[in-house]
Design an enzyme around this catalytic site. Structure first.
Site, PDB file in Angstrom:
ATOM      1  N   ASP A   1      95.764 121.031  16.854  1.00  0.00           N
ATOM      2  CA  ASP A   1      96.569 120.106  16.053  1.00  0.00           C
ATOM      3  C   ASP A   1      96.921 118.806  16.763  1.00  0.00           C
ATOM      4  OD1 ASP A   1      98.395 121.226  17.794  1.00  0.00           O
ATOM      5  OD2 ASP A   1      99.841 121.783  16.249  1.00  0.00           O
TER       6      ASP A   1
ATOM      7  N   CYS B   1      91.390 118.606  22.449  1.00  0.00           N
ATOM      8  CA  CYS B   1      92.793 118.987  22.361  1.00  0.00           C
ATOM      9  C   CYS B   1      93.599 117.815  22.915  1.00  0.00           C
ATOM     10  CB  CYS B   1      93.070 120.297  23.092  1.00  0.00           C
ATOM     11  SG  CYS B   1      92.767 120.300  24.874  1.00  0.00           S
TER      12      CYS B   1
ATOM     13  N   ASN C   1      75.119 119.090  35.433  1.00  0.00           N
ATOM     14  CA  ASN C   1      75.765 120.371  35.178  1.00  0.00           C
ATOM     15  C   ASN C   1      75.229 121.118  33.964  1.00  0.00           C
ATOM     16  OD1 ASN C   1      78.322 118.369  36.170  1.00  0.00           O
ATOM     17  ND2 ASN C   1      77.814 120.175  37.379  1.00  0.00           N
TER      18      ASN C   1
ATOM     19  N   LYS D   1      72.164 124.731  41.792  1.00  0.00           N
ATOM     20  CA  LYS D   1      73.608 124.845  41.553  1.00  0.00           C
ATOM     21  C   LYS D   1      73.884 125.511  40.202  1.00  0.00           C
ATOM     22  CE  LYS D   1      74.048 120.684  44.226  1.00  0.00           C
ATOM     23  NZ  LYS D   1      74.093 119.243  44.094  1.00  0.00           N
TER      24      LYS D   1
END
Length: 154
Positions: free
Chosen positions: A12, A70, A104, A141
């Protein structure tokens, strides 16, 4: 590796941000599936939305990516990373969005609606979506992360 289909979700604190980003991505040709929330007052918390998205990504065989938003982006990343196969990275600038993809192999990015503006969010989403991880120095990695994950998710 990834197509134009992706998930988007928020809590929200980020509903208007998500709605604007979703419309922008659809206009750019992305097939965006909204996992919630859809209205202010929805009682679901960011961990519930992150869990829903992570479950859907796994069910799709990790073929889709996702964007979670968020207030800060931190909670969404923490919650999403509790699921096997999810590599969620919080992005807040061009370099972090680029590296989330190239170094990543992040299949989820998170953003903070209270940290960055929606225009920057649009730019970061595209910078991440338009890049693809390629095997190279970071591969070892990523494999190490997968090995840790396998050990911890028995």
């Amino acid at each position: 590796m990834y197509g134009n289909e992706l998930y988007i979700g928020c809590d929200d604190a980020a509903l208007s941000f998500k709605e604007e980003l979703k419309a922008f991505l659809k206009a750019k040709g992305y097939d965006v599936e909204d996992v919630g929330i859809h209205a202010l007052g929805d009682p679901r918390t960011y961990p519930e939305i992150a869990a829903k998205m992570a479950t859907l990504i796994a069910a799709d065989g990790y073929a889709r990516r996702g964007i979670l938003i968020c207030g800060t982006g931190i909670g969404m990343a923490m919650a999403a990373n509790k699921f096997p196969g999810i590599r969620a990275a919080q992005v807040h600038d061009s370099f972090s969005a680029e590296r989330a993809a190239l170094s990543n192999d992040a299949n989820v990015i998170t953003m903070g609606a209270r940290v960055i503006g929606v225009e920057l969010g649009k730019k970061l989403a595209l910078e991440w979506l338009q890049r693809e991880f390629k095997p190279g120095p970071s591969s070892v990695k990523i494999e190490a992360i997968k090995n840790i994950e396998q050990s911890n998710f028995k």
